[in-house]
Design a protein around this motif. Structure first.
Motif, PDB file in Angstrom:
ATOM      1  N   LEU A 107      -7.608 100.098  37.058  1.00  0.00           N
ATOM      2  CA  LEU A 107      -9.046 100.479  37.475  1.00  0.00           C
ATOM      3  C   LEU A 107      -9.841 101.386  36.486  1.00  0.00           C
ATOM      4  CD1 LEU A 107      -8.374 100.598  41.459  1.00  0.00           C
ATOM      5  CD2 LEU A 107      -8.979  98.381  39.956  1.00  0.00           C
ATOM      6  N   ASN A 108     -10.981 100.713  36.429  1.00  0.00           N
ATOM      7  CA  ASN A 108     -12.039 101.539  35.990  1.00  0.00           C
ATOM      8  C   ASN A 108     -12.971 101.649  36.978  1.00  0.00           C
ATOM      9  OD1 ASN A 108     -14.780 102.234  34.704  1.00  0.00           O
ATOM     10  ND2 ASN A 108     -14.210 100.952  32.970  1.00  0.00           N
ATOM     11  N   ILE A 109     -13.063 102.977  37.332  1.00  0.00           N
ATOM     12  CA  ILE A 109     -14.000 103.120  38.661  1.00  0.00           C
ATOM     13  C   ILE A 109     -15.208 103.889  38.345  1.00  0.00           C
ATOM     14  CG2 ILE A 109     -14.272 104.504  40.871  1.00  0.00           C
ATOM     15  CD1 ILE A 109     -11.178 104.208  40.879  1.00  0.00           C
ATOM     16  N   GLU A 110     -16.368 103.416  38.503  1.00  0.00           N
ATOM     17  CA  GLU A 110     -17.613 103.862  37.838  1.00  0.00           C
ATOM     18  C   GLU A 110     -18.239 104.640  38.955  1.00  0.00           C
ATOM     19  OE1 GLU A 110     -22.307 102.775  36.436  1.00  0.00           O
ATOM     20  OE2 GLU A 110     -20.669 101.395  36.241  1.00  0.00           O
ATOM     21  N   LEU A 111     -18.374 105.947  38.882  1.00  0.00           N
ATOM     22  CA  LEU A 111     -19.153 106.780  39.907  1.00  0.00           C
ATOM     23  C   LEU A 111     -20.879 106.407  39.429  1.00  0.00           C
ATOM     24  CD1 LEU A 111     -17.481 110.404  39.303  1.00  0.00           C
ATOM     25  CD2 LEU A 111     -16.765 108.276  40.821  1.00  0.00           C
ATOM     26  N   LYS A 112     -21.148 105.781  40.693  1.00  0.00           N
ATOM     27  CA  LYS A 112     -22.552 105.341  40.575  1.00  0.00           C
ATOM     28  C   LYS A 112     -23.496 106.291  41.119  1.00  0.00           C
ATOM     29  CE  LYS A 112     -24.812 101.803  39.125  1.00  0.00           C
ATOM     30  NZ  LYS A 112     -24.522 101.211  37.774  1.00  0.00           N
ATOM     31  N   THR A 113     -24.396 107.112  40.419  1.00  0.00           N
ATOM     32  CA  THR A 113     -24.857 108.037  40.917  1.00  0.00           C
ATOM     33  C   THR A 113     -25.950 108.408  39.857  1.00  0.00           C
ATOM     34  OG1 THR A 113     -24.958 110.427  41.749  1.00  0.00           O
ATOM     35  CG2 THR A 113     -23.328 109.931  39.713  1.00  0.00           C
ATOM     36  N   GLN A 114     -27.042 109.343  40.310  1.00  0.00           N
ATOM     37  CA  GLN A 114     -27.935 109.961  39.273  1.00  0.00           C
ATOM     38  C   GLN A 114     -28.249 111.299  39.453  1.00  0.00           C
ATOM     39  OE1 GLN A 114     -31.280 107.135  39.967  1.00  0.00           O
ATOM     40  NE2 GLN A 114     -30.629 105.763  38.214  1.00  0.00           N
ATOM     41  N   THR A 141     -15.359 106.622  35.150  1.00  0.00           N
ATOM     42  CA  THR A 141     -16.512 106.625  34.234  1.00  0.00           C
ATOM     43  C   THR A 141     -17.951 106.709  35.046  1.00  0.00           C
ATOM     44  OG1 THR A 141     -16.765 104.212  34.522  1.00  0.00           O
ATOM     45  CG2 THR A 141     -15.184 104.806  32.563  1.00  0.00           C
ATOM     46  N   SER A 142     -19.092 107.040  34.055  1.00  0.00           N
ATOM     47  CA  SER A 142     -20.146 107.251  34.532  1.00  0.00           C
ATOM     48  C   SER A 142     -21.384 107.192  33.617  1.00  0.00           C
ATOM     49  CB  SER A 142     -20.260 108.355  35.574  1.00  0.00           C
ATOM     50  OG  SER A 142     -21.387 108.402  36.214  1.00  0.00           O
ATOM     51  N   PHE A 143     -22.384 106.710  33.920  1.00  0.00           N
ATOM     52  CA  PHE A 143     -23.589 107.038  33.037  1.00  0.00           C
ATOM     53  C   PHE A 143     -24.098 108.699  32.975  1.00  0.00           C
ATOM     54  CE2 PHE A 143     -24.253 102.592  33.479  1.00  0.00           C
ATOM     55  CZ  PHE A 143     -24.825 102.100  32.233  1.00  0.00           C
ATOM     56  N   GLU A 144     -23.555 109.278  34.281  1.00  0.00           N
ATOM     57  CA  GLU A 144     -24.076 110.652  34.431  1.00  0.00           C
ATOM     58  C   GLU A 144     -22.983 111.528  33.881  1.00  0.00           C
ATOM     59  OE1 GLU A 144     -26.129 113.628  35.084  1.00  0.00           O
ATOM     60  OE2 GLU A 144     -27.133 111.505  35.927  1.00  0.00           O
ATOM     61  N   PRO A 145     -23.350 112.234  32.653  1.00  0.00           N
ATOM     62  CA  PRO A 145     -22.515 113.578  32.062  1.00  0.00           C
ATOM     63  C   PRO A 145     -22.030 114.433  33.132  1.00  0.00           C
ATOM     64  CG  PRO A 145     -24.181 112.864  30.536  1.00  0.00           C
ATOM     65  CD  PRO A 145     -24.574 112.231  32.024  1.00  0.00           C
ATOM     66  N   ALA A 146     -22.694 114.863  34.127  1.00  0.00           N
ATOM     67  CA  ALA A 146     -22.517 115.963  34.879  1.00  0.00           C
ATOM     68  C   ALA A 146     -21.539 115.680  35.872  1.00  0.00           C
ATOM     69  CB  ALA A 146     -23.827 116.552  35.743  1.00  0.00           C
ATOM     70  N   ILE A 163     -20.349 106.108  30.030  1.00  0.00           N
ATOM     71  CA  ILE A 163     -21.212 104.679  29.929  1.00  0.00           C
ATOM     72  C   ILE A 163     -22.346 104.736  29.371  1.00  0.00           C
ATOM     73  CG2 ILE A 163     -21.662 102.633  31.115  1.00  0.00           C
ATOM     74  CD1 ILE A 163     -20.037 103.584  33.754  1.00  0.00           C
ATOM     75  N   ILE A 164     -22.486 104.124  28.298  1.00  0.00           N
ATOM     76  CA  ILE A 164     -23.689 104.028  27.366  1.00  0.00           C
ATOM     77  C   ILE A 164     -24.098 102.775  26.742  1.00  0.00           C
ATOM     78  CG2 ILE A 164     -22.469 104.721  25.128  1.00  0.00           C
ATOM     79  CD1 ILE A 164     -24.941 106.914  24.508  1.00  0.00           C
ATOM     80  N   ASP A 165     -25.338 102.532  26.610  1.00  0.00           N
ATOM     81  CA  ASP A 165     -25.825 101.159  25.921  1.00  0.00           C
ATOM     82  C   ASP A 165     -26.427 101.615  24.834  1.00  0.00           C
ATOM     83  OD1 ASP A 165     -26.042  98.761  25.127  1.00  0.00           O
ATOM     84  OD2 ASP A 165     -27.427  98.314  26.879  1.00  0.00           O
TER      85      ASP A 165
END
Length: 250
Positions: A107-114, A141-146, A163-165
């Motif tokens: 599983l790739n578990i994305e932490l969905k947060t800001q 994984t996450s878009f949020e480095p923290a 995660i980055i685009d």
């Protein structure tokens, strides 16, 4: 084409995303060795599997996930929007998904947060993973480095990925600073130079979200180690079969 197939939110082109129906459908396909999913917290701190911060798009509920208790979230219909066949499909908890997937698929578990939206999210997710001894079966994984820094602080044994685009010039340095060994990147940013750089640093790359055969084949030609994240595992299978037939034609 040996690139690993990652089912994005399960088999989400056919079944409602991030539901047990989508995960079960993906797991029925032998080509799916990984699945990607999104995790947030209910108001009372239960890790729940849903993408949007609000409920309206994929459920019959209203408001924000973080403002709703698990007892209310688990009663919502998360399937009707996709079709009548999925009426009554529910938002799953992370523990339900982990129990279903343990020993069967990674599983790739994305932490969905800001920002500091979910300060308790990393710890809650780590608890569920460790409880099932799945530390080597997941990447966080996450878009949020923290959030990634917090995961590494609490659970150094877990693999983490940004995660980055985009493809900024300091990407490798940023990954190394966060101790990430995984990169989840928009597929149009993947090229041979990026793969050489990531290979040299021991960083696994996953390209998202790829639903057409031409793009899948192009990624495979760039590097056989690029993981391909897709809503369409069936299309991945078609691309695999077409590519393989060229090499194994009698």
């Amino acid at each position: 084409m040996n690139n690993l197939c990652v089912a994005h939110r399960g088999f989400s082109s056919l079944a409602p995303e991030n539901t047990m129906a989508a995960f079960n459908m993906a797991m029925e396909r032998p080509e799916v060795q990984w699945m990607e999913l999104d995790v947030q917290l209910s108001r009372d701190g239960v890790p729940v599997v849903i993408h949007d911060f609000t409920l309206e798009r994929t459920t019959n509920g209203k408001g924000r996930v973080k403002d709703t208790d698990w007892a209310a979230l688990k009663l919502l219909d998360a399937g009707s929007w996709k079709g009548n066949n999925y009426t009554g499909e529910r938002i799953p908890s992370l523990r339900e998904v982990l129990d279903r997937c343990c020993g069967k698929v990674r599983l790739n578990i994305e932490l969905k947060t800001q920002g500091d939206m979910y300060p308790g999210l990393p710890a809650a997710v780590i608890y569920e993973i460790r409880k099932r001894h799945m530390q080597h079966d997941v990447v966080i994984t996450s878009f949020e480095p923290a959030a990634l820094v917090e995961v590494k602080k609490l659970a150094p044994e877990l693999q983490t990925g940004l995660i980055i685009d985009a493809k900024p010039g300091d990407l490798l340095a940023a990954l190394q600073q966060m101790h990430c060994t995984f990169l989840s990147i928009g597929y149009t940013n993947v090229d041979k130079a990026l793969m050489r750089q990531m290979h040299g640093a021991g960083i696994q790359v996953m390209a998202w979200t790829v639903d057409d055969k031409a793009s899948m084949k192009k990624l495979a030609a760039i590097d056989s180690d690029v993981m391909i994240c897709t809503n369409r595992p069936d299309v991945w299978e078609e691309a695999f079969e077409e590519t393989s037939s060229r090499f194994f034609r009698p």
